[in-house]
Design an enzyme around this catalytic site. Structure first.
Site, mmCIF file in Angstrom:
data_model
loop_
_atom_site.group_PDB
_atom_site.id
_atom_site.type_symbol
_atom_site.label_atom_id
_atom_site.label_comp_id
_atom_site.label_asym_id
_atom_site.label_seq_id
_atom_site.Cartn_x
_atom_site.Cartn_y
_atom_site.Cartn_z
ATOM 1 N N GLU A 25 -3.156 1.279 1.067
ATOM 2 C CA GLU A 25 -3.946 0.316 1.816
ATOM 3 C C GLU A 25 -3.456 0.284 3.259
ATOM 4 O OE1 GLU A 25 -5.394 -3.060 -1.378
ATOM 5 O OE2 GLU A 25 -3.553 -3.440 -0.249
ATOM 6 N N CYS A 26 -4.365 0.461 4.189
ATOM 7 C CA CYS A 26 -4.082 0.350 5.616
ATOM 8 C C CYS A 26 -2.877 1.221 6.003
ATOM 9 C CB CYS A 26 -3.885 -1.111 6.014
ATOM 10 S SG CYS A 26 -4.055 -1.406 7.785
ATOM 11 N N GLY A 27 -1.703 0.648 6.246
ATOM 12 C CA GLY A 27 -0.549 1.448 6.610
ATOM 13 C C GLY A 27 -0.198 2.481 5.564
#
Length: 435
Positions: free
Chosen positions: A326-328
């Site tokens: 997720e994201c990073g």
């Protein structure tokens, strides 16, 4: 039994909600009063600070993404506490225009559902009796949201405080405290908001100072007396874990995991094993799913690029089992990450994603995803609600789109997530499954 509660809110961001919240948690803890903290909306930073101040895990409550049953189940975790304190997000009535599963995401909707009266924090810089007009407007905005009183912040002098109190008395609004201007308890900031609790070497001093400061200037006994009975009570959160044994990346680069998510996984019988990419650790080879949360990989890109054991272990894991980011975590699974100076750092290469921080662009808002491809814990066709908040830009994304993603207004967004073999990732952080 679920204890009574209060919601700490304000007319806008930056007016002192977090300072008051942390000070109250520290002050009540020093008195031996057990307080269960909550955070309204999608936020990773404040719950960690709440835990540091109170000694209790803080849980997010989000009325755009979570239905009543899930909200009630999360609030049930407050059993055994003497008081609930929930910190609002942005201004009290700020939310999206279109309602989600339960509401608009505004803190006021949490107050209306739970019955918790609102303690309104007012930045009184540059005004006196006029602050009462602001408070009166907030008190009358919604009939189902009750204002317990106000805490006056950034009070310049005893004369200033007297004028403020006179205005509040004139409109019948109780003053629960008055905080003089104080620099020693302000929290340092970073580009995604406040610095994480574990990154603040001076946090213990700040929290102690905040507790003493708030105890001196806020009527704690009166706060306990005005707390309202909690009327939203349930038993289950309905969270499905992505696997039975979950290898979870956890360190300064990968720390954005909602507490309700981990609690839900464990409550459903899943086992979570932690590993640190920054310490060059590989995921547990006995796990059946690997999960890379968001965080700050851009601050550690050089170290991640040199973490050969981590990257090799992750690639080996993905040969036979699913890996999701997720994201990073999504960026770390990609081919490369370009930092703000324009330097390219090679990432794990499970996906073809290339992201850059060389040109900052904010991506912020709620997301509703309908999955075209399966991901761990969710089949193709399933839907999930989440939130996106980052400054990176996609330069390359050659893989299969994972989902059709829209914002809170129903408009499509280009960050669809992606899939390649057993690797999947999204820029949005999932909050809850959607019907």
């Amino acid at each position: 039994m679920i204890p009574p509660g209060l919601l700490i809110s304000a007319p806008a961001s930056g007016t002192g909600k977090t300072t008051l919240m942390l000070g109250l948690l520290a002050a009540f803890k020093a008195r031996g009063t057990r307080v269960q903290p909550f955070k309204c909306g999608p936020d990773y930073i404040d719950p960690g600070l709440h835990r540091a101040a109170s000694g209790q895990f803080s849980v997010n409550l989000d009325t755009w993404a979570m239905g009543r049953e899930m909200l009630a189940g999360l609030i049930a975790g407050a059993q055994g506490a003497e008081l609930i304190l929930a910190e609002g997000s942005m201004g009290l009535f700020d939310g999206v225009v279109k309602s989600g599963a339960c509401g608009t995401g505004a803190s006021a909707h949490v107050a209306a559902l739970t019955g918790w009266p609102v303690v309104l924090v007012l930045d009184c810089s540059g005004q006196a009796q006029s602050a009462a007009a602001v408070a009166l407007g907030f008190a009358s905005m919604r009939a189902d949201v009750r204002l317990a009183g106000v805490v006056l912040n950034k009070v310049a002098s005893p004369r200033h405080e007297a004028m403020l109190r006179a205005g509040m008395a004139e409109v019948g609004i109780e003053v629960l405290g008055a905080l003089p201007r104080q620099k020693d308890v302000e929290m340092p900031a970073r580009h995604l908001g406040l610095v994480q609790a574990e990154d603040q070497g001076d946090l213990a001093r700040i929290l102690h100072a905040a507790g003493d400061f708030v105890a001196e200037h806020v009527d704690l006994d009166r706060l306990l007396a005005v707390a309202g009975d909690t009327r939203l009570v349930g038993a289950t959160t309905g969270i499905t874990p992505p696997g039975q044994r979950i290898a979870l990346a956890r360190d300064a680069a990968f720390s954005f995991v909602y507490p309700h998510q981990l609690d839900g996984w464990r409550a459903a019988g899943a086992e979570i094993t932690l590993f640190s990419p920054l310490n060059d650790e590989a995921p547990d080879p006995g796990a059946d799913i690997c999960w890379l949360p968001g965080g700050y990989p851009e601050l550690h890109a050089e170290k991640l690029a040199a973490a050969d054991t981590f990257r090799t272990g992750l690639r080996d894991f993905a040969q036979t089992r699913p890996v999701h980011g997720e994201c990073g975590g999504y960026m770390a699974m990609g081919a490369a990450l370009i930092d703000k100076e324009g330097t390219r750092h090679e990432m794990a290469g499970l996906l073809g994603l290339v992201t850059s921080y060389a040109k900052r662009k904010m991506h912020l808002g709620y997301r509703l995803a309908t999955f075209a491809e399966p991901m761990p814990g969710l089949a193709a066709g399933a839907r999930a609600r989440g939130h996106e908040f980052h400054y990176s830009t996609i330069l390359e994304q050659p893989d299969t789109a994972l989902a059709h993603v829209v914002d809170a207004n129903g408009d499509a967004v280009p960050e669809t997530g992606s899939r390649r073999a057993n690797a999947t990732g999204t820029f949005f952080h999932m909050i809850a499954e959607a019907a």
